[in-house]
Write an enzyme that holds these catalytic residues in place. Sequence first.
Site, PDB file in Angstrom:
ATOM      1  N   SER A   1       0.801  -1.217   0.000  1.00  0.00           N
ATOM      2  CA  SER A   1       0.000   0.000   0.000  1.00  0.00           C
ATOM      3  C   SER A   1       0.838   1.273   0.000  1.00  0.00           C
ATOM      4  CB  SER A   1      -0.939  -0.042   1.205  1.00  0.00           C
ATOM      5  OG  SER A   1      -1.839   1.004   1.122  1.00  0.00           O
ATOM      6  N   HIS A   2       0.701   2.079   1.041  1.00  0.00           N
ATOM      7  CA  HIS A   2       1.362   3.382   1.094  1.00  0.00           C
ATOM      8  C   HIS A   2       2.774   3.280   1.647  1.00  0.00           C
ATOM      9  CE1 HIS A   2      -0.443   2.261   4.799  1.00  0.00           C
ATOM     10  NE2 HIS A   2       0.391   3.049   5.433  1.00  0.00           N
TER      11      HIS A   2
ATOM     12  N   ASP B   1      -2.483   6.437  -3.455  1.00  0.00           N
ATOM     13  CA  ASP B   1      -1.325   5.798  -2.833  1.00  0.00           C
ATOM     14  C   ASP B   1      -0.716   4.696  -3.697  1.00  0.00           C
ATOM     15  OD1 ASP B   1      -3.356   3.938  -2.587  1.00  0.00           O
ATOM     16  OD2 ASP B   1      -2.610   3.152  -0.693  1.00  0.00           O
TER      17      ASP B   1
ATOM     18  N   ASP C   1      -1.045   1.422  -4.021  1.00  0.00           N
ATOM     19  CA  ASP C   1      -1.894   0.447  -4.719  1.00  0.00           C
ATOM     20  C   ASP C   1      -3.239   1.020  -5.156  1.00  0.00           C
ATOM     21  OD1 ASP C   1      -2.641   0.619  -2.032  1.00  0.00           O
ATOM     22  OD2 ASP C   1      -3.506  -1.380  -2.018  1.00  0.00           O
TER      23      ASP C   1
ATOM     24  N   ASP D   1      -5.801   2.494  -3.567  1.00  0.00           N
ATOM     25  CA  ASP D   1      -7.074   2.452  -2.841  1.00  0.00           C
ATOM     26  C   ASP D   1      -7.295   3.669  -1.958  1.00  0.00           C
ATOM     27  OD1 ASP D   1      -5.171   1.716  -0.994  1.00  0.00           O
ATOM     28  OD2 ASP D   1      -6.129  -0.172  -0.398  1.00  0.00           O
ATOM     29  N   ARG D   2      -6.241   4.436  -1.683  1.00  0.00           N
ATOM     30  CA  ARG D   2      -6.418   5.629  -0.852  1.00  0.00           C
ATOM     31  C   ARG D   2      -6.572   6.874  -1.707  1.00  0.00           C
ATOM     32  NH1 ARG D   2      -2.743   5.386   4.514  1.00  0.00           N
ATOM     33  NH2 ARG D   2      -3.203   3.225   5.064  1.00  0.00           N
TER      34      ARG D   2
ATOM     35  N   LYS E   1     -11.451  -0.210  -0.806  1.00  0.00           N
ATOM     36  CA  LYS E   1     -11.524   1.227  -0.948  1.00  0.00           C
ATOM     37  C   LYS E   1     -10.954   1.618  -2.302  1.00  0.00           C
ATOM     38  CE  LYS E   1      -7.611   2.203   2.101  1.00  0.00           C
ATOM     39  NZ  LYS E   1      -7.138   1.008   2.786  1.00  0.00           N
TER      40      LYS E   1
HETATM   41  C1  G16 Z   1      -5.008  -0.514   5.470  1.00  0.00           C
HETATM   42  C2  G16 Z   1      -6.405  -1.000   5.709  1.00  0.00           C
HETATM   43  C3  G16 Z   1      -7.260   0.128   6.221  1.00  0.00           C
HETATM   44  C4  G16 Z   1      -6.631   0.761   7.446  1.00  0.00           C
HETATM   45  C5  G16 Z   1      -5.216   1.200   7.132  1.00  0.00           C
HETATM   46  C6  G16 Z   1      -4.481   1.675   8.353  1.00  0.00           C
HETATM   47  O1  G16 Z   1      -5.011   0.398   4.428  1.00  0.00           O
HETATM   48  O2  G16 Z   1      -6.970  -1.513   4.534  1.00  0.00           O
HETATM   49  O3  G16 Z   1      -8.508  -0.394   6.515  1.00  0.00           O
HETATM   50  O4  G16 Z   1      -7.373   1.864   7.861  1.00  0.00           O
HETATM   51  O5  G16 Z   1      -4.486   0.100   6.633  1.00  0.00           O
HETATM   52  O6  G16 Z   1      -4.390   0.627   9.270  1.00  0.00           O
HETATM   53  P1  G16 Z   1      -3.496   0.732  10.554  1.00  0.00           P
HETATM   54  O7  G16 Z   1      -3.997   1.940  11.293  1.00  0.00           O
HETATM   55  O8  G16 Z   1      -3.718  -0.542  11.289  1.00  0.00           O
HETATM   56  O9  G16 Z   1      -2.071   0.950  10.113  1.00  0.00           O
HETATM   57  P2  G16 Z   1      -3.951   0.300   3.252  1.00  0.00           P
HETATM   58  O10 G16 Z   1      -4.251   1.443   2.346  1.00  0.00           O
HETATM   59  O11 G16 Z   1      -2.610   0.419   3.959  1.00  0.00           O
HETATM   60  O12 G16 Z   1      -4.150  -1.035   2.644  1.00  0.00           O
END
Ligand code: G16
Length: 549
Positions: A118-119, A283, A285, A287-288, A382
Amino acid sequence: MAIEPLPIRTVESPGFDDQRPGTSGLRKRVTVFQAPHYLEHFVQSIFDCLPDLNGKTLVLGGDGRFFNREAIQTIIRMAAANGVGGLLIGCGGLLSTPAVSCLIRKTGAHGGIVLSASHNPGGPDGDFGIKYNVGNGGPAPERLTDAIFARSRELSAYRIVDSPDLDIDRQGVDRVGAMEIRIIDPVTDYAALMETIFDFDRIRDLVTAPDFSMMIDTMHAITGPYAREIFENRLGAAPGTVINAIPKPDFGGQHPDPNLTHARALAAAMFGPSPPSFGAASDGDGDRNMILGPRFFVTPSDSLAALAANAELVPGYAAGIVGVARSMPTSRAVDAVAQRRKIPCYETPTGWKFFGNLLDDGRISLCGEESFGTSSDHLREKDGLWAMLFWLNILAVRGIGIAEIMREHWREFGRCYYARHDYESIDAAAAGRLIERLRARIPALAGSQLGDFTVTLADDFCYADPVDNSRSEHQGIRVVFGDDARIVFRLSGTGTAGATLRVYYERLEVRPQNQDEDVHRVLAQLYAIAESLAAIREHSGRDQPSLIT
Ligand code: G16
């Protein structure tokens, strides 16, 4: 003619006990995934937990980060050895997370494997990740991720075939043994879905109007090709509207996290002397999303609330929304919209997987999180680009700017001033002690007076899923001051080094004359209360958060 099956090799694995999926799949340093057998061990654990896999099709793709290509070749060989019937792979091994969800749902695939952290930063010293999505297109629910982890702890061997690397850069159909592989354009199906939801004609009129300009920062990550096709080719935005559009294995050395700190070029333009009318970032991937107006930042929590309040302006939601959901630490801005519209609003733990049941059961249409994620029942992930199109569709219909829309929104529903403080990579044991200390204080907190605020509820959030009755405990410490304010403490489930403490603050302001204040001034007293409750400095060893969003 019958196809000769390839000989399957069973390879002994040394065993790993650290493959527990976090908030969103297994995320580790690239170097951890590169260790012999590590990836294979986890992939076999996934396959072993899918009893109906034989002959089925899986979608496979990732955000193009370092190790994406190698991982895809390994997974192809393992899928062939585990009886998978077919693979649908994005050309170049590329698929955004929302596009994987879209493809699973559209093709009726059994599930999909998403390769992304992801990010989190990429490159040889960055992070890698792997996540399984189920047949509804969404992340595996907790009972499956728990089963995968349990399997990973007992597994001692994995199955693989020996076959040459497959050419994943040419669209078409191929085979590895009896398994069919289709290499497809990563963008086409996703873009077609967007055209069914949004009024592209109206958005085109907006973005090509002489007095409108926009900048979309895809941060050298996966959304680049999607955004170019949709904004520049289909909607006629000026070439160059999408910046940092070429996905790179190390995201150009940047942190592909769409916030004001990391989306630097965009933030500079949007807060500079002649800002574009609309700015957005996505981000690693895809989704953000982050949404900006000229010198105006829309908090993700506010974005969800505004989308809910304006949903009927978008063709895909013209019939109305049936309900909404937000993760627990997300501000209660959307609750106010739901209350006014007399639709249910669900509060779920952090993690997109918790929205899946509510969406499948038809209880909600929109959902979102403070962590820059919003989406709807069109997918089970997302969706960053969807959120950008949603905002553009609203702007096109309403004919006013983002700041005006948000100010009107606050006048109607109140403004939830909001901030999240992250203390990244702190000592994991000390972070655990901080949470334990808070837990121990919970019973004495309710009814107590902290500064100007009275605690109306203090708990360790537990979620009971209303659809399958599963329970998820210890999802974060809530200290609630009625409707006025709230502080939430939790440890991130996506970090790869030490622990990351997140502290979330919100304060409601219903008086219009006080809705244009500096957010940190408004929240200052809550910051001090959090310090007095949790001794953050002492436990984290930090004077300041490492990131504020
Ligand atoms: C993931 C999850 C999200 C979550 C985020 C932050 O996002 O899919 O539901 O809100 O991580 O999670 P944490 O606070 O546990 O670090 P992504 O975009 O990283 O896949």
